[in-house]
Each structure stands twice: as C-alpha cells, then as structure tokens.
Scaffold this motif. Structure first.
Motif, PDB file in Angstrom:
ATOM      1  N   ALA A   1       0.971   6.777  -6.790  1.00  0.00           N
ATOM      2  CA  ALA A   1      -0.189   7.624  -7.097  1.00  0.00           C
ATOM      3  C   ALA A   1       0.145   9.096  -6.870  1.00  0.00           C
TER       4      ALA A   1
ATOM      5  N   ASN B   1      -5.316  -5.215  -8.821  1.00  0.00           N
ATOM      6  CA  ASN B   1      -6.672  -5.534  -9.269  1.00  0.00           C
ATOM      7  C   ASN B   1      -6.723  -6.665 -10.289  1.00  0.00           C
TER       8      ASN B   1
ATOM      9  N   TRP C   1       0.872  -0.465 -10.574  1.00  0.00           N
ATOM     10  CA  TRP C   1       0.529  -0.990  -9.244  1.00  0.00           C
ATOM     11  C   TRP C   1      -0.958  -1.317  -9.157  1.00  0.00           C
ATOM     12  N   GLN C   2      -1.785  -0.434  -9.664  1.00  0.00           N
ATOM     13  CA  GLN C   2      -3.223  -0.654  -9.617  1.00  0.00           C
ATOM     14  C   GLN C   2      -3.605  -1.906 -10.420  1.00  0.00           C
ATOM     15  N   ASP C   3      -2.998  -2.072 -11.581  1.00  0.00           N
ATOM     16  CA  ASP C   3      -3.268  -3.265 -12.381  1.00  0.00           C
ATOM     17  C   ASP C   3      -2.805  -4.534 -11.674  1.00  0.00           C
TER      18      ASP C   3
ATOM     19  N   THR D   1      -4.704  -2.085 -17.774  1.00  0.00           N
ATOM     20  CA  THR D   1      -5.128  -0.785 -18.256  1.00  0.00           C
ATOM     21  C   THR D   1      -4.147  -0.291 -19.317  1.00  0.00           C
TER      22      THR D   1
ATOM     23  N   SER E   1       2.213   1.726  -3.524  1.00  0.00           N
ATOM     24  CA  SER E   1       1.141   2.107  -4.442  1.00  0.00           C
ATOM     25  C   SER E   1       0.725   3.565  -4.223  1.00  0.00           C
ATOM     26  N   ASP E   2       0.614   3.957  -2.976  1.00  0.00           N
ATOM     27  CA  ASP E   2       0.243   5.336  -2.655  1.00  0.00           C
ATOM     28  C   ASP E   2       1.324   6.321  -3.111  1.00  0.00           C
TER      29      ASP E   2
ATOM     30  N   TYR F   1       0.816  -1.215   0.000  1.00  0.00           N
ATOM     31  CA  TYR F   1       0.000   0.000   0.000  1.00  0.00           C
ATOM     32  C   TYR F   1       0.853   1.270   0.000  1.00  0.00           C
TER      33      TYR F   1
ATOM     34  N   ALA G   1       1.721   4.239 -11.029  1.00  0.00           N
ATOM     35  CA  ALA G   1       0.489   4.040 -10.265  1.00  0.00           C
ATOM     36  C   ALA G   1      -0.460   3.108 -11.008  1.00  0.00           C
ATOM     37  N   VAL G   2      -0.538   3.224 -12.323  1.00  0.00           N
ATOM     38  CA  VAL G   2      -1.396   2.345 -13.120  1.00  0.00           C
ATOM     39  C   VAL G   2      -0.862   0.917 -13.061  1.00  0.00           C
TER      40      VAL G   2
END
Length: 179
Positions: free
Chosen positions: A27, A157, A152-154, A161, A23-24, A20, A149-150
């Motif tokens: 972002a 999740n 990490w988000q990918d 993307t 990832s933060d 986290y 950030a994308v």
C-alpha cells in the motif's frame, strides 16, 4: 479444544507477523507511485501551460518520468480552443453578437503533430503543437495494471478488483502563447 485455540493463535500470528506487513508495504508503494505520477503529470501540464506549446521532447520526457512510478498508464490529452463565431440574422446581416464555441483536440490530433508520418527531426518547428493564451489544456492519467496493494487486498478480501483504479485528471488555462 486446546488444539483448536493453538491453531487459531498460529493463524493469527502468521497474519499479524507476515501478511499485514507485506500488505502495508504494498500500500505504501502504491501511494509512492501515485505521488510520483501526480507530480510528473502536474509538472508536465504546468510546463505546457506556461510555454503555450508542446514538443516531442517534452512529451517523451513526460512518458519516461511516468514509467519511474512502476506502473503502466494510459495518458489522454485534451486541448480546448475558444472560437468566437459571429451571429447573423435571417437576412445575412451581422447581428452584433458572437457565440463562443469550444473547439476540442484530443490525443490523435495532438500526437499527429508531434509525431508525423514523415521523418522530420524532433527539434523542427513543424513538430511543435502550439496552444493559445486562454485555451485549456488537460491531461488525464489512468493506470492500466493492478498494483501489488490491490492484489494483496483482493487476496485478503476474496474479491477481484479490475485494473485502472488510479485516475488522475489535471489541467487548466494556458497562461502564455508561443510566438
């Protein structure tokens, strides 16, 4: 059952303590690069709108400042010039009316003036793209790459993307005219 709960707590601890924050942090880095890109773009467009002209030095400075955001961008410029065209009746007489048409110029036309095939010096007046007062000048910036950030988000999740999530248009009416 005790081993299963310990494994769950260990995974949760790793997520909360390491994943986290990374990832933060990514972002926040994205937000900062967006702010830098938007600020650079607004400064460039407002400068062109205030001066009524675009020079190779102005464009190169804009591109140089955009790279400081850490992302790769696709830049599209658009210049709309209003033309007043007289209206004639069937007999070829002036009908005392005019129609307003927008004549649009895009990257290809603008960049061919700024950077012609011949090797003119950058400070020559021939390499200045001129705009008229009342024209519209718009720049659209779109990111080409996937940001951290994308990524990490990918990863979190389980998605994929595509790049180019950042899309920023900005422009307005030209206030002054270069004479």
């Amino acid at each position: 059952m005790d081993t299963l709960s310990k494994a769950f707590v260990l995974i949760l601890a790793v997520l909360l303590l390491y994943i986290y924050p990374l990832s933060d942090s990514a972002a926040r880095e994205d937000d900062l690069s967006r702010v830098i890109a938007f600020e650079t773009m607004t400064r460039f467009v407002d400068n062109v709108r205030d001066k009524g002209r675009l020079t190779p030095a102005m464009y190169e400075q804009f591109q140089k400042e955009l790279t400081t955001s850490g992302q790769e961008f696709d830049v599209n410029m658009e210049h709309k010039h209003k033309r007043y065209v007289p209206v004639y009746d069937d007999q070829g007489r002036f009908a005392e009316k005019y129609t307003v048409e927008d004549e649009a110029f895009y990257n290809a036309q603008i960049l061919s003036v700024l950077f012609p095939e011949n090797s003119l010096p950058p400070d020559r007046a021939d390499r200045t793209y001129k705009l008229g007062a009342g024209d519209y000048f718009t720049v659209t910036v779109r990111s080409l790459s996937r940001t951290p950030a994308v990524v990490w988000q990918d990863a979190l999740n389980g998605t994929n993307t595509p790049g180019g999530q950042l899309y920023m248009p900005y422009g307005g009416m030209v206030r002054n005219e270069d004479s």
